[in-house]
Motif scaffolding. Structure first.
Motif, PDB file in Angstrom:
ATOM      1  N   TYR A  28       1.004  -1.700  -0.075  1.00  0.00           N
ATOM      2  CA  TYR A  28       0.061  -0.283  -0.127  1.00  0.00           C
ATOM      3  C   TYR A  28       0.619   1.092  -0.417  1.00  0.00           C
ATOM      4  O   TYR A  28       0.897   2.288  -0.858  1.00  0.00           O
ATOM      5  CB  TYR A  28      -0.990  -0.203   1.219  1.00  0.00           C
ATOM      6  CG  TYR A  28      -1.756   1.206   1.445  1.00  0.00           C
ATOM      7  CD1 TYR A  28      -2.909   1.225   0.998  1.00  0.00           C
ATOM      8  CD2 TYR A  28      -1.155   2.065   2.156  1.00  0.00           C
ATOM      9  CE1 TYR A  28      -3.203   2.725   0.553  1.00  0.00           C
ATOM     10  CE2 TYR A  28      -1.956   3.306   2.700  1.00  0.00           C
ATOM     11  CZ  TYR A  28      -3.111   3.732   2.302  1.00  0.00           C
ATOM     12  OH  TYR A  28      -3.554   5.444   1.961  1.00  0.00           O
ATOM     13  N   LYS A  29       2.026   1.022   0.887  1.00  0.00           N
ATOM     14  CA  LYS A  29       2.761   1.910   1.086  1.00  0.00           C
ATOM     15  C   LYS A  29       3.595   2.802  -0.361  1.00  0.00           C
ATOM     16  O   LYS A  29       3.963   4.076  -0.713  1.00  0.00           O
ATOM     17  CB  LYS A  29       4.093   2.235   1.846  1.00  0.00           C
ATOM     18  CG  LYS A  29       3.078   2.693   3.763  1.00  0.00           C
ATOM     19  CD  LYS A  29       4.560   2.035   4.512  1.00  0.00           C
ATOM     20  CE  LYS A  29       3.521   2.318   5.728  1.00  0.00           C
ATOM     21  NZ  LYS A  29       4.200   1.781   7.387  1.00  0.00           N
ATOM     22  N   ALA A  30       4.225   1.433  -0.756  1.00  0.00           N
ATOM     23  CA  ALA A  30       4.836   1.802  -1.811  1.00  0.00           C
ATOM     24  C   ALA A  30       3.788   2.180  -3.398  1.00  0.00           C
ATOM     25  O   ALA A  30       3.931   2.951  -3.627  1.00  0.00           O
ATOM     26  CB  ALA A  30       5.591   0.413  -2.560  1.00  0.00           C
ATOM     27  N   PRO A  60      -4.408  -3.965  -1.100  1.00  0.00           N
ATOM     28  CA  PRO A  60      -4.430  -2.938  -1.294  1.00  0.00           C
ATOM     29  C   PRO A  60      -4.043  -1.938  -2.790  1.00  0.00           C
ATOM     30  O   PRO A  60      -4.173  -0.372  -2.346  1.00  0.00           O
ATOM     31  CB  PRO A  60      -2.614  -3.222  -0.637  1.00  0.00           C
ATOM     32  CG  PRO A  60      -2.659  -4.259   0.009  1.00  0.00           C
ATOM     33  CD  PRO A  60      -3.736  -4.864  -1.120  1.00  0.00           C
ATOM     34  N   LEU A  61      -4.292  -2.144  -3.894  1.00  0.00           N
ATOM     35  CA  LEU A  61      -4.394  -1.303  -4.435  1.00  0.00           C
ATOM     36  C   LEU A  61      -5.770  -0.434  -4.988  1.00  0.00           C
ATOM     37  O   LEU A  61      -5.532   0.276  -5.196  1.00  0.00           O
ATOM     38  CB  LEU A  61      -4.414  -1.967  -6.102  1.00  0.00           C
ATOM     39  CG  LEU A  61      -4.535  -1.578  -7.288  1.00  0.00           C
ATOM     40  CD1 LEU A  61      -3.287  -0.357  -7.456  1.00  0.00           C
ATOM     41  CD2 LEU A  61      -4.153  -2.129  -8.032  1.00  0.00           C
ATOM     42  N   VAL A  62      -6.805  -1.325  -3.972  1.00  0.00           N
ATOM     43  CA  VAL A  62      -8.204  -0.422  -3.908  1.00  0.00           C
ATOM     44  C   VAL A  62      -8.033   0.379  -3.078  1.00  0.00           C
ATOM     45  O   VAL A  62      -8.563   1.443  -3.166  1.00  0.00           O
ATOM     46  CB  VAL A  62      -9.149  -1.190  -4.050  1.00  0.00           C
ATOM     47  CG1 VAL A  62     -10.519  -0.985  -4.688  1.00  0.00           C
ATOM     48  CG2 VAL A  62      -9.410  -3.335  -5.032  1.00  0.00           C
ATOM     49  N   ARG A  63      -7.382   0.218  -1.752  1.00  0.00           N
ATOM     50  CA  ARG A  63      -6.837   1.335  -1.466  1.00  0.00           C
ATOM     51  C   ARG A  63      -6.660   2.282  -1.772  1.00  0.00           C
ATOM     52  O   ARG A  63      -6.607   3.430  -1.728  1.00  0.00           O
ATOM     53  CB  ARG A  63      -6.595   0.651   0.298  1.00  0.00           C
ATOM     54  CG  ARG A  63      -7.009   1.297   1.531  1.00  0.00           C
ATOM     55  CD  ARG A  63      -5.605   0.771   2.627  1.00  0.00           C
ATOM     56  NE  ARG A  63      -5.620   1.953   3.123  1.00  0.00           N
ATOM     57  CZ  ARG A  63      -4.743   2.150   4.569  1.00  0.00           C
ATOM     58  NH1 ARG A  63      -3.838   0.772   4.199  1.00  0.00           N
ATOM     59  NH2 ARG A  63      -4.258   2.939   5.275  1.00  0.00           N
ATOM     60  N   ALA A  64      -4.970   1.727  -2.119  1.00  0.00           N
ATOM     61  CA  ALA A  64      -4.165   2.468  -2.205  1.00  0.00           C
ATOM     62  C   ALA A  64      -5.091   4.517  -3.751  1.00  0.00           C
ATOM     63  O   ALA A  64      -5.114   5.033  -3.634  1.00  0.00           O
ATOM     64  CB  ALA A  64      -3.395   2.802  -2.831  1.00  0.00           C
TER      65      ALA A  64
END
Length: 245
Positions: A28-30, A60-64
């Motif tokens: 997510y951070k990346a 986490p792509l969805v969240r980002a």
């Protein structure tokens, strides 16, 4: 003995879960460091071409993307919201949960409400049902009250936000809404919203009611505005992203 084996298995499961959470946080951070354009151009097509297990690892792509789009313009938010609505039909509950959380931050709307209600009707997951009700309370209105009142009562949700929006949709006090409020020096109007939506509310005030209000201060749970001229309550209630005035 069996007890020792059980403890060891529990510790192993917890360690595995902790490792997955750490990997998800790192991903997510990346992804947050990349531009929205790059996420759309490279990450989204790759994500959609993955198998279920790999997609879950890349959830986490969805969240980002939801976080990125929530602070951008209306077109970008609408594009992201459309993708999130489609993801509500994904076979992975984890991916659906990320999409559910993103939709209120992207402004909601009738299409989002309809998609969330459709998932609420078919889900068998108690955990997912709670996430859906929380999201619907942020974006829903009369349709949510009609379709989800029983489910909300069973889960202990009062759908306060949905009730407020439904009342505005119905405009039961039309005469009062048309009454003029004079411009008084020092008068401040407090527009309250869900925590996390303050930036979107401020943007909406500036873009849709800039001739009516000047944003004085944005704070947690809403903003404070000053009237630029005499105004009517019905003008303020055309704004969609606040709950109470």
């Amino acid at each position: 003995g069996r007890r020792g084996q059980g403890v060891a298995q529990s510790a192993e499961i917890e360690a595995s879960a902790s490792s997955r959470r750490a990997e998800a946080d790192a991903l997510y951070k990346a992804l947050r460091k990349r531009s929205a354009a790059r996420l759309w151009r490279e990450e989204v097509p790759a994500f959609e071409g993955m198998g279920l297990e790999e997609r879950e690892a890349h959830a986490p792509l969805v969240r980002a993307l939801g976080v990125k789009a929530s602070s951008r313009g209306e077109d970008e938010r609408a594009r992201a919201a459309g993708w999130m609505e489609r993801l509500l039909e994904d076979p992975s509950e984890r991916i659906r949960r990320y999409a559910i959380a993103a939709l209120p931050k992207l402004g909601g709307g009738e299409a989002a409400e309809e998609a969330l209600l459709a998932l609420l009707e078919r889900t068998e997951s108690a955990r997912e049902r709670k996430h859906l009700l929380a999201a619907l309370d942020k974006v829903g209105g009369a349709a949510t009250l009609a379709a989800a009142a029983d489910a909300a009562a069973a889960e202990g949700f009062d759908l306060q936000g949905a009730r407020a929006r439904a009342a505005r949709e119905a405009e039961p006090s039309g005469v009062v809404l048309k009454r003029a409020v004079p411009r008084l020096e020092g008068l401040r109007v407090h527009l309250r919203c869900r925590a996390g939506l303050e930036g979107l509310l401020a943007e909406e005030v500036e873009s849709r009611a800039g001739d009516l209000f000047r944003v004085v201060r944005v704070r947690r749970g809403g903003l404070v505005a000053a009237a630029r001229r005499a105004w009517r309550l019905e003008e303020a209630y055309r704004l969609r992203r606040f709950d109470t005035l």
